[in-house]
Design a protein around this motif. Structure first.
Motif, short mmCIF file in Angstrom:
data_model
loop_
_atom_site.label_atom_id
_atom_site.label_comp_id
_atom_site.label_asym_id
_atom_site.label_seq_id
_atom_site.Cartn_x
_atom_site.Cartn_y
_atom_site.Cartn_z
N ILE A 74 7.45 46.43 -6.68
CA ILE A 74 8.67 47.22 -6.51
C ILE A 74 8.37 48.72 -6.43
N PRO A 75 7.45 49.26 -7.25
CA PRO A 75 7.27 50.72 -7.22
C PRO A 75 6.67 51.20 -5.90
N ASP A 76 7.04 52.40 -5.52
CA ASP A 76 6.43 53.11 -4.39
C ASP A 76 6.38 52.28 -3.12
N MET A 77 7.52 51.69 -2.74
CA MET A 77 7.52 50.81 -1.58
C MET A 77 7.37 51.57 -0.27
N ASN A 78 7.43 52.91 -0.32
CA ASN A 78 7.21 53.68 0.90
C ASN A 78 5.73 53.79 1.26
N VAL A 79 4.87 53.45 0.32
CA VAL A 79 3.43 53.52 0.56
C VAL A 79 3.03 52.40 1.53
N ASP A 80 2.12 52.72 2.46
CA ASP A 80 1.63 51.70 3.38
C ASP A 80 0.89 50.63 2.60
N ARG A 81 1.31 49.39 2.82
CA ARG A 81 0.71 48.28 2.10
C ARG A 81 -0.45 47.67 2.86
N ILE A 82 -1.37 47.06 2.13
CA ILE A 82 -2.51 46.38 2.74
C ILE A 82 -2.44 44.92 2.35
N GLY A 385 -4.07 38.89 -13.88
CA GLY A 385 -3.89 39.02 -12.44
C GLY A 385 -2.51 39.49 -12.04
N TRP A 386 -1.47 38.90 -12.62
CA TRP A 386 -0.11 39.28 -12.23
C TRP A 386 0.18 40.74 -12.62
N ARG A 387 -0.40 41.17 -13.74
CA ARG A 387 -0.18 42.55 -14.18
C ARG A 387 -0.86 43.54 -13.24
N VAL A 388 -2.07 43.22 -12.83
CA VAL A 388 -2.79 44.09 -11.90
C VAL A 388 -2.03 44.21 -10.58
N LEU A 389 -1.61 43.06 -10.03
CA LEU A 389 -0.92 43.08 -8.74
C LEU A 389 0.43 43.78 -8.82
N SER A 390 1.11 43.66 -9.94
CA SER A 390 2.40 44.32 -10.10
C SER A 390 2.26 45.83 -10.20
N THR A 391 1.07 46.29 -10.57
CA THR A 391 0.85 47.72 -10.75
C THR A 391 0.22 48.37 -9.52
N CYS A 392 -0.48 47.60 -8.72
CA CYS A 392 -1.12 48.16 -7.52
C CYS A 392 -0.09 48.82 -6.61
N ARG A 393 -0.45 49.96 -6.05
CA ARG A 393 0.45 50.69 -5.17
C ARG A 393 0.39 50.17 -3.73
N ARG A 394 -0.76 49.66 -3.30
CA ARG A 394 -0.93 49.31 -1.89
C ARG A 394 -1.26 47.84 -1.65
N LEU A 395 -1.95 47.22 -2.57
CA LEU A 395 -2.44 45.85 -2.34
C LEU A 395 -1.32 44.83 -2.40
N LEU A 396 -1.26 43.99 -1.38
CA LEU A 396 -0.37 42.83 -1.37
C LEU A 396 -1.25 41.59 -1.41
N ALA A 444 -9.59 51.09 0.79
CA ALA A 444 -8.33 51.49 0.17
C ALA A 444 -7.94 50.53 -0.94
N VAL A 445 -8.14 49.23 -0.72
CA VAL A 445 -7.78 48.23 -1.73
C VAL A 445 -8.64 48.37 -2.98
N VAL A 446 -9.94 48.56 -2.79
CA VAL A 446 -10.84 48.72 -3.94
C VAL A 446 -10.47 49.96 -4.74
N GLU A 447 -10.14 51.04 -4.05
CA GLU A 447 -9.71 52.26 -4.75
C GLU A 447 -8.39 52.02 -5.47
N ASP A 448 -7.47 51.29 -4.85
CA ASP A 448 -6.20 50.94 -5.48
C ASP A 448 -6.44 50.14 -6.76
N ARG A 450 -9.20 50.16 -8.58
CA ARG A 450 -9.85 51.03 -9.56
C ARG A 450 -8.82 51.88 -10.30
N GLU A 451 -7.89 52.49 -9.56
CA GLU A 451 -6.85 53.31 -10.18
C GLU A 451 -5.94 52.47 -11.06
N THR A 452 -5.62 51.26 -10.60
CA THR A 452 -4.76 50.38 -11.37
C THR A 452 -5.39 49.98 -12.70
N VAL A 453 -6.68 49.64 -12.68
CA VAL A 453 -7.38 49.28 -13.90
C VAL A 453 -7.39 50.47 -14.88
#
Length: 460
Positions: A74-82, A385-396, A444-448, A450-453
């Protein structure tokens, strides 16, 4: 004071319209919901122009309340997703969209009729059947279209039980060999199959319609051992169903070897025929799949796993002639442009960033794995896993099979059955790449991640 906002979800895909500007561009991803229309009631305070907090109630009229991990991204849905969930579903190729559009416009008629629209529909169906047959090395008459992989798999299990009953009845009437007929029909499968096999088999077992053996895969290789499958066979075994490639680990199963061994048993005159089935939903479009080489009687095909529409097909080796097929319902009437190197690059980048904190749940000694599937856990108490994915800004992506998405933070039974420790399995994320994935996407996904962790470990 809250107000109600209606969101209407479109047909069988992720496209939907939002009728209220209050939500702005914050779109909610429902995943792949197999429903025609859903109305969601979302209570938002009138004084706010942003999304309601996660503590607010979000309820579907069908009675389901969404939890934190359901509200993925849900957060930052304007960000380009991968997108890295290609094992769940793939986008339609432009050619497919055009073909579907043309068919809806020009081939709306009854294909059993002789007027123009009907004849056009019949011709398109015939061409489609030939195309699917060529893809797996079969004949057009061997292809039976279904609503999806679940129907195809159910059709096979249903047929096996019907064939067992009819074969036993015929043997008794002709006083022929009835070895195996006393008792229930017996099905052999594995403990890592798709739910459309697993749950159907469990249903047969619970209802007393069949005996079922769920052969466990090796906790070293994540593959089922051929000898274990053969050892599970009984005189009353009517079906062996082993998936060609696992949807979570990507491990490729020894289906060809199993079929070769069973073929020798089937040549014994005193026993009933054992039917052979493989669910190839995850393998098609990623590795070469050839039914004659495999030696199967049935093979399940799922269009949306390889850039096609959400329909399925079942390959049957000579339906009704060489191989039985019984209806459940009554009524009227290969590596194309795929780039496996991307997965290797993804794993290298993950290893570089997370080093000894990473666990690849798709690496098993001696086992071949799909060229697009990376199942990975980042070790840490707050990194489910679900917590990481819910926090990621770009990764789908997803934690595993779509049919398990409602299980929340429970570890995948498939990974547990493959020997992955529960605390590691709980942190698993399935990253599956596709034709559109580029090296820049991987970076981009790996950086996403890293920031999420860093964020999760700082706030927990």
């Amino acid at each position: 004071m809250g107000k109600t906002i209606e969101i209407r979800v479109g047909t069988f895909d992720n496209n939907f319209s939002i009728d209220c500007p209050t939500l702005h561009d914050n779109l909610i991803s429902f995943g792949k919901m197999p429903i025609l229309y859903v109305t969601m009631v979302y209570h938002v305070f009138a004084s706010r122009s942003r999304m309601a907090s996660k503590s607010d109630d979000i309820t579907l009229v069908m009675g389901r309340t969404f939890t934190d991990h359901d509200l993925h991204h849900i957060p930052d849905m304007n960000v380009d997703r991968i997108y890295m969930d290609y094992n769940a579903t793939t986008p339609l190729e432009p050619e497919v969209v055009q073909a579907v559009s043309d068919a809806l416009r020009d081939a709306w008629g009854n294909p059993s009729s002789n007027y123009v629209a009907g004849a056009t529909a019949k011709s398109i169906i015939s061409q489609s059947r030939q195309s699917v047959a060529r893809m797996v090395g079969g004949k057009s008459e061997d292809i039976v279209f279904t609503s999806g992989g679940t129907e195809a798999n159910n059709l096979v299990l249903h047929t096996a039980l019907e064939h067992f009953k009819k074969s036993c009845r015929a043997a008794e009437q002709s006083e022929g060999p009835t070895n195996g007929c006393p008792g229930l029909p017996h099905i052999v499968t594995t403990n890592v199959e798709h739910d459309s096999i697993k749950l159907t088999a469990e249903h047969f077992l619970a209802d007393g319609k069949a005996d079922v053996t769920f052969v466990p895969v090796s906790k070293v290789t994540a593959r089922v051992d051929v000898e274990d499958i053969i050892a599970a066979i009984r005189p009353n075994t009517c079906l062996i169903s082993v998936m060609l490639a696992n949807n979570e680990t990507g491990v490729i199963m020894p289906v060809q070897e199993i079929c070769q061994r069973v073929d020798l048993l089937n040549k014994q005159p005193e026993r009933l025929r054992i039917l052979l089935h493989t669910d190839a939903a995850q393998a098609l479009g990623k590795i070469s799949v050839e039914v004659q080489e495999l030696g199967v009687d049935y093979l399940t095909i799922v269009g949306h796993k390889f850039y096609g529409p959400r329909i399925g097909a079942l390959y049957v080796n000579g339906p009704g002639r060489r191989t039985p097929l019984y209806p459940m319902l009554f009524g009227g009437g290969q590596e194309r442009n795929f780039r496996p190197g991307i997965k290797l690059y993804l794993e290298e980048r993950l290893q570089d960033v997370f080093r000894d904190r990473i666990r690849f749940n798709s690496h098993y000694p001696g086992s071949d794995v799909l060229p697009n599937t990376c199942n990975v856990s980042i070790l840490g108490p707050a990194l489910q896993g679900w917590r990481v994915l819910s926090t990621c800004r770009r990764l789908l992506a997803s934690v595993g099979a779509a049919c398990h998405s409602a299980s929340g933070n429970r570890a995948s039974h498939i990974l547990l059955n493959c020997g992955v420790p529960s605390e590691v399995a709980a942190n698993a994320v399935r990253l599956s790449v596709g034709r559109e994935t580029a090296r820049a996407d991987v970076d981009a996904v790996v950086e996403d991640l890293r920031e999420t962790v860093q964020l999760l470990e700082k706030t927990n």
